[in-house]
Motif scaffolding. Sequence first.
Motif, PDB file in Angstrom:
ATOM      1  N   LYS A  48       0.831  -1.196   0.000  1.00 37.92           N
ATOM      2  CA  LYS A  48       0.000   0.000   0.000  1.00 37.92           C
ATOM      3  C   LYS A  48       0.872   1.255   0.000  1.00 37.92           C
ATOM      4  O   LYS A  48       0.502   2.278  -0.583  1.00 37.92           O
ATOM      5  CB  LYS A  48      -0.926   0.007   1.229  1.00 37.92           C
ATOM      6  CG  LYS A  48      -1.919   1.181   1.259  1.00 37.92           C
ATOM      7  CD  LYS A  48      -2.865   1.152   0.079  1.00 37.92           C
ATOM      8  CE  LYS A  48      -3.851   2.327   0.100  1.00 37.92           C
ATOM      9  NZ  LYS A  48      -4.797   2.252   1.213  1.00 37.92           N
TER      10      LYS A  48
ATOM     11  N   ASN B 281       0.681   4.364  -2.546  1.00 36.91           N
ATOM     12  CA  ASN B 281       0.594   5.763  -2.123  1.00 36.91           C
ATOM     13  C   ASN B 281       1.643   6.634  -2.800  1.00 36.91           C
ATOM     14  O   ASN B 281       1.394   7.814  -3.084  1.00 36.91           O
ATOM     15  CB  ASN B 281       0.751   5.865  -0.601  1.00 36.91           C
ATOM     16  CG  ASN B 281      -0.463   5.338   0.139  1.00 36.91           C
ATOM     17  OD1 ASN B 281      -1.583   5.393  -0.349  1.00 36.91           O
ATOM     18  ND2 ASN B 281      -0.234   4.812   1.344  1.00 36.91           N
TER      19      ASN B 281
ATOM     20  N   ASN C  45       3.008   9.270  -7.319  1.00 35.84           N
ATOM     21  CA  ASN C  45       1.664   9.686  -6.928  1.00 35.84           C
ATOM     22  C   ASN C  45       1.775  10.980  -6.139  1.00 35.84           C
ATOM     23  O   ASN C  45       2.160  10.968  -4.967  1.00 35.84           O
ATOM     24  CB  ASN C  45       0.996   8.604  -6.088  1.00 35.84           C
ATOM     25  CG  ASN C  45      -0.425   8.956  -5.697  1.00 35.84           C
ATOM     26  OD1 ASN C  45      -0.954   9.997  -6.090  1.00 35.84           O
ATOM     27  ND2 ASN C  45      -1.067   8.079  -4.930  1.00 35.84           N
TER      28      ASN C  45
ATOM     29  N   ASP D   2      -0.402  11.350  -2.419  1.00 35.95           N
ATOM     30  CA  ASP D   2      -0.214  10.594  -1.168  1.00 35.95           C
ATOM     31  C   ASP D   2       1.229  10.159  -0.932  1.00 35.95           C
ATOM     32  O   ASP D   2       1.483   9.308  -0.091  1.00 35.95           O
ATOM     33  CB  ASP D   2      -1.106   9.337  -1.181  1.00 35.95           C
ATOM     34  CG  ASP D   2      -2.583   9.657  -1.232  1.00 35.95           C
ATOM     35  OD1 ASP D   2      -2.989  10.637  -0.579  1.00 35.95           O
ATOM     36  OD2 ASP D   2      -3.329   8.937  -1.928  1.00 35.95           O
TER      37      ASP D   2
ATOM     38  N   LEU E  99       2.951   9.667   2.625  1.00 30.64           N
ATOM     39  CA  LEU E  99       2.680   8.485   3.444  1.00 30.64           C
ATOM     40  C   LEU E  99       3.740   7.411   3.234  1.00 30.64           C
ATOM     41  O   LEU E  99       4.023   6.625   4.137  1.00 30.64           O
ATOM     42  CB  LEU E  99       1.289   7.921   3.115  1.00 30.64           C
ATOM     43  CG  LEU E  99       0.091   8.839   3.384  1.00 30.64           C
ATOM     44  CD1 LEU E  99      -1.196   8.165   2.945  1.00 30.64           C
ATOM     45  CD2 LEU E  99       0.026   9.210   4.858  1.00 30.64           C
ATOM     46  N   THR E 100       4.323   7.388   2.046  1.00 30.39           N
ATOM     47  CA  THR E 100       5.357   6.392   1.749  1.00 30.39           C
ATOM     48  C   THR E 100       6.591   6.601   2.616  1.00 30.39           C
ATOM     49  O   THR E 100       7.227   5.639   3.054  1.00 30.39           O
ATOM     50  CB  THR E 100       5.742   6.456   0.262  1.00 30.39           C
ATOM     51  OG1 THR E 100       4.580   6.253  -0.527  1.00 30.39           O
ATOM     52  CG2 THR E 100       6.779   5.409  -0.082  1.00 30.39           C
TER      53      THR E 100
ATOM     54  N   ASP F 272      -2.820   2.556   6.819  1.00 33.62           N
ATOM     55  CA  ASP F 272      -1.627   3.080   6.161  1.00 33.62           C
ATOM     56  C   ASP F 272      -1.237   4.441   6.717  1.00 33.62           C
ATOM     57  O   ASP F 272      -0.055   4.751   6.888  1.00 33.62           O
ATOM     58  CB  ASP F 272      -1.834   3.152   4.653  1.00 33.62           C
ATOM     59  CG  ASP F 272      -3.044   3.989   4.269  1.00 33.62           C
ATOM     60  OD1 ASP F 272      -3.984   4.096   5.076  1.00 33.62           O
ATOM     61  OD2 ASP F 272      -3.060   4.530   3.148  1.00 33.62           O
ATOM     62  N   LYS F 273      -2.213   5.261   7.059  1.00 31.57           N
ATOM     63  CA  LYS F 273      -1.920   6.565   7.662  1.00 31.57           C
ATOM     64  C   LYS F 273      -1.417   6.398   9.090  1.00 31.57           C
ATOM     65  O   LYS F 273      -0.529   7.130   9.544  1.00 31.57           O
ATOM     66  CB  LYS F 273      -3.162   7.455   7.631  1.00 31.57           C
ATOM     67  CG  LYS F 273      -3.636   7.818   6.228  1.00 31.57           C
ATOM     68  CD  LYS F 273      -4.844   8.732   6.277  1.00 31.57           C
ATOM     69  CE  LYS F 273      -5.295   9.127   4.870  1.00 31.57           C
ATOM     70  NZ  LYS F 273      -5.748   7.989   4.079  1.00 31.57           N
TER      71      LYS F 273
ATOM     72  N   THR G 133       0.456  13.623   6.999  1.00 28.88           N
ATOM     73  CA  THR G 133      -0.347  12.458   7.387  1.00 28.88           C
ATOM     74  C   THR G 133      -1.560  12.874   8.196  1.00 28.88           C
ATOM     75  O   THR G 133      -2.683  12.404   7.955  1.00 28.88           O
ATOM     76  CB  THR G 133       0.510  11.472   8.193  1.00 28.88           C
ATOM     77  OG1 THR G 133       1.648  11.074   7.424  1.00 28.88           O
ATOM     78  CG2 THR G 133      -0.292  10.246   8.571  1.00 28.88           C
TER      79      THR G 133
END
Length: 475
Positions: free
Chosen positions: A106, A110, A265, A268, A271-272, A414-415, A469
Amino acid sequence: MHRQARQRRLSKSLFVARSFVEFLDLYGSFAGEDLEDTDSSEDESAITDREADAEDGEYEPSERRPLLGRRRSSRRLPKEGDAGTVKTFFTLLKAFIGTGIMFLPKAFRNGGIVFSSMTLVIVSLINCICFRLLLDCRQKYGGGGYGDLGKAIVGPRFRSLVLASIAISQLGFVCSGLIFTAENLWAFLDAVSHRSRGLQIGVPALIALQLILLIPLALIRNISKLGPAALLADAFIMIGLVYIWYYDIQYLFTNGINPTVQLFNPSDYALTIGSAIFTFEGIGLILPIQSSMKNPQHFSGLLYLVMFLITIIFTSVGALCYATFGEDTKIQVMSNFPQDSALVNAVQFLYSMAVLGGEPVQLFPAIRIIETSLFGERATGKKSAAIKWQKNGLRTVVMTLCVGIAMVGATDLDKFVALIGSLACVPLVYIYPAFLHYHGTAESGWAKGLDIALILLGIVAMVFSTSITVSQWVR
């Protein structure tokens, strides 16, 4: 001769168990701190004594052994490391490869496949530098733990700060594991019975149900007794990884890359960063693993080799899953695989159990740090029932609090993972080692410049990733 043959068989049969128990024992000295609980020590340990006797060639039948076994100290005694290069190599692998690897697909969705791959490589390289800084500090100031180094270089308050960060990060790992287990169990029940929705079993309820198993495990004082659960967890993780590699490679060879895959991306990608830091976080076991070596001067080379290998493993899992499922990649990635397959359902269930079985081990350092700060290092429940039950109550409250936090964060795992990585792991891995190196070890101008750059990088990464985030979570 018959007895010697029996000794050799006993030694071989205990090798795997003994090796894994020794690995778990590293959590008793997490971050190089002495976190062994005085309540857990016993006057005699049959397993320990028999293993030692077998190794020494002195094992006797029970009728010939003394009625009073070896007396064991209630505190951990410092000892010289005896682990060889090969054993340390696999110990490092076990220390870094955990449940966090399953959050990477995921994370790639992101950030995009190219950006996420580059992020993992960069995070790995920076981690290696920061690990080196911490090891340099230890070489100059002795064989103490992470907090001890902070106390020696900066002062006792810095030691408390380091230990607090360790406790927060470990509790974050437990909370994320609770969510991951519940989501995978829900997907498993939904696939197998098709009655999850009818029975109104939701993820929050499955998070709460985990208390039934985790509270008794949280009350265990001796980390070695968690060995069976943690050993099964490692085995299930390996089964899950092998299946993921097999399915993804086969699918991509037949169907090609999913057309929805993005290189980057822009919405998002932050978030990675937090997820990558979360996955690579293993600084708490670096110092005790080095201490366990017979030749600790060889540790750095092994560490760099292991970091290289796990970077390949992490990147391959994230990239392959994202290339296979594209925009449909889920945080519980096993839900992307064919849900009508009994093998997929079995792997899904086993991986849920793997994460669940690893949570008591993750909780152990945090709970011991909290207990020590509240009760002191010498307070023991062996002679005081009141202290014993106060500690039991504290462990129950902490486990229940983790469940409550997990239920709040269950909507966006994921967040939640990215937030833990940004807020709790960044200081431990990037800021604190550079700060200690700057004040205690750095002598040249370029070394101090590197330390300042890492401190600033850590602060910027923590503030930026955390703010992004949180803003995405609340919008």
